[in-house]
Design a protein around this motif. Structure first.
Motif, mmCIF file in Angstrom:
data_model
loop_
_atom_site.group_PDB
_atom_site.id
_atom_site.type_symbol
_atom_site.label_atom_id
_atom_site.label_comp_id
_atom_site.label_asym_id
_atom_site.label_seq_id
_atom_site.Cartn_x
_atom_site.Cartn_y
_atom_site.Cartn_z
ATOM 1 N N GLU A 104 12.444 -86.997 39.974
ATOM 2 C CA GLU A 104 11.117 -87.338 39.464
ATOM 3 C C GLU A 104 10.059 -86.465 40.135
ATOM 4 O OE1 GLU A 104 8.607 -88.242 37.264
ATOM 5 O OE2 GLU A 104 10.078 -89.829 36.873
ATOM 6 N N LYS A 105 8.957 -86.253 39.478
ATOM 7 C CA LYS A 105 7.856 -85.486 40.052
ATOM 8 C C LYS A 105 7.363 -86.185 41.318
ATOM 9 C CE LYS A 105 3.326 -83.501 38.934
ATOM 10 N NZ LYS A 105 2.274 -83.379 37.883
ATOM 11 N N ALA A 148 6.989 -88.507 34.812
ATOM 12 C CA ALA A 148 7.023 -87.125 34.339
ATOM 13 C C ALA A 148 8.267 -86.808 33.527
ATOM 14 C CB ALA A 148 6.929 -86.176 35.539
ATOM 15 N N ARG A 149 9.081 -87.837 33.203
ATOM 16 C CA ARG A 149 10.330 -87.577 32.479
ATOM 17 C C ARG A 149 10.530 -88.519 31.292
ATOM 18 N NH1 ARG A 149 14.983 -88.513 35.573
ATOM 19 N NH2 ARG A 149 13.835 -90.108 36.705
ATOM 20 N N LEU A 151 9.030 -80.516 33.821
ATOM 21 C CA LEU A 151 9.388 -80.857 35.193
ATOM 22 C C LEU A 151 10.677 -80.154 35.620
ATOM 23 C CD1 LEU A 151 8.720 -82.501 37.726
ATOM 24 C CD2 LEU A 151 10.144 -84.336 36.805
ATOM 25 N N ALA A 208 8.882 -91.455 42.435
ATOM 26 C CA ALA A 208 7.912 -90.411 42.754
ATOM 27 C C ALA A 208 7.464 -90.519 44.207
ATOM 28 C CB ALA A 208 6.710 -90.506 41.814
ATOM 29 N N HIS A 227 9.723 -76.833 36.572
ATOM 30 C CA HIS A 227 9.036 -76.863 37.866
ATOM 31 C C HIS A 227 10.020 -77.033 39.022
ATOM 32 C CE1 HIS A 227 5.899 -77.627 40.808
ATOM 33 N NE2 HIS A 227 6.503 -78.768 41.142
ATOM 34 N N HIS A 228 11.072 -77.834 38.801
ATOM 35 C CA HIS A 228 12.063 -78.074 39.851
ATOM 36 C C HIS A 228 13.128 -76.981 39.924
ATOM 37 C CE1 HIS A 228 11.348 -82.692 40.474
ATOM 38 N NE2 HIS A 228 10.382 -81.932 40.942
#
Length: 294
Positions: A39-40, A72-73, A82, A220, A85-86
């Motif tokens: 998760e973000k 964010a998912r 995301l 998160a 980003h990851h």
């Protein structure tokens, strides 16, 4: 007969490859790599660089499904962003399996639910590697192979259906109908059985006992790890590998052990293993084989 679970104290990428080859089983056809993308804001999820050498050898596709809660998912667009980003899309093909739709699968002998809803994309794969970061969980008590099979492979609607033990698929009203705790855990075990049946047993399971926080990678805001890394395991049996992982936590002399165990027991997490045994997805009896060279 006891299921074989292979174990190494190593927690590095090359150790992961050695562990995989020790099993002596190859995944066939198009391979789905089921893992938790994180998760973000979460600091504990396993990074893509760690699993890249193994996934490169297998040649699979990293798969996920959208969540049933805000974050964010919970939509495909946010989830893909995301994962970018990851770092997942930098290294791997990525498939959000319920991006377009889901489908119903039956669980004729389910304890709590008699059907499940999987992401449509799962139909594209012949086999699966369930690559689990073993850790605690605020709802399930712990998360390992069984959780990855059940909540992890369920669509957003499927996740709502599991959490409510069959009351609703509507994720927007999920929290109004959350099932009693044991019923939820039983629904998770049922859902795991549906994925095993879908792949007809063509699944390999790896549990990585690292970054041992009491919180899941879906949080998160998660607690930092409370225990030192223990090692990694591989098996063809999802119940045996989760049982072996839990046993290592319980047997640990680590000063953070009690905090982790309290999370498991607060959520009655061991009942997931009891339900999975009733669902006949594996055995709680196992032979632990350490592959380390002394």
């Amino acid at each position: 007969m006891k299921s074989k679970v292979y174990f190494t104290k190593r927690t590095d990428a090359l150790g992961l490859i050695e562990l995989y080859h020790t099993l002596g089983v190859s995944l066939k056809g198009k391979v789905a790599i089921k893992l938790h993308s994180g998760e973000k804001g979460n600091q504990n999820y396993v990074r893509p660089e760690f699993v890249k050498p193994l996934i490169d050898q297998i040649g699979g596709t990293v798969v996920e499904c959208n969540t049933a809660y805000d974050g964010a998912r919970n939509t495909t667009n946010k989830h893909v962003e995301l994962m970018k980003h990851h770092g997942w899309t930098k290294y791997f093909r990525v498939d959000i399996m319920d991006a377009t739709s889901d489908f119903e699968v039956e669980i004729p002998h389910g304890i709590a639910i008699q059907k499940n809803y999987l992401g449509e994309g799962i139909k594209s794969y012949d086999s699966m590697l369930v690559l689990s970061h073993f850790k605690g969980h605020p709802m399930g008590g712990f998360g390992g192979a069984i959780k990855q099979l059940s909540i992890g492979c369920a669509s957003s609607a499927g996740k709502a259906y599991i959490h409510t033990a069959g009351v609703t698929k509507d994720q927007y009203h999920l929290w109004e109908h959350v099932a009693p705790q044991d019923r939820f855990l039983e629904a998770m075990a049922d859902a795991a059985a549906s994925v095993i049946n879908f792949f007809k047993g063509n699944i390999i399971y790896i549990n990585m006992l690292v970054n041992l926080s009491v919180d899941c990678d879906c949080c998160a805001v998660a607690e930092d790890p409370c225990m030192k890394d223990i090692g990694m395991m591989i098996s063809l049996d999802p119940l045996a590998i989760d049982q072996a992982s839990i046993d290592m936590i319980y047997q640990s002399k680590d000063k953070g052990r009690d905090h982790f165990v309290n999370r498991v027991e607060r959520q009655h997490g061991l009942h997931t293993l009891e339900a999975a045994e009733l669902d006949k997805i594996g055995s709680r009896e196992y032979e632990l084989i350490c592959i380390d060279h002394e």
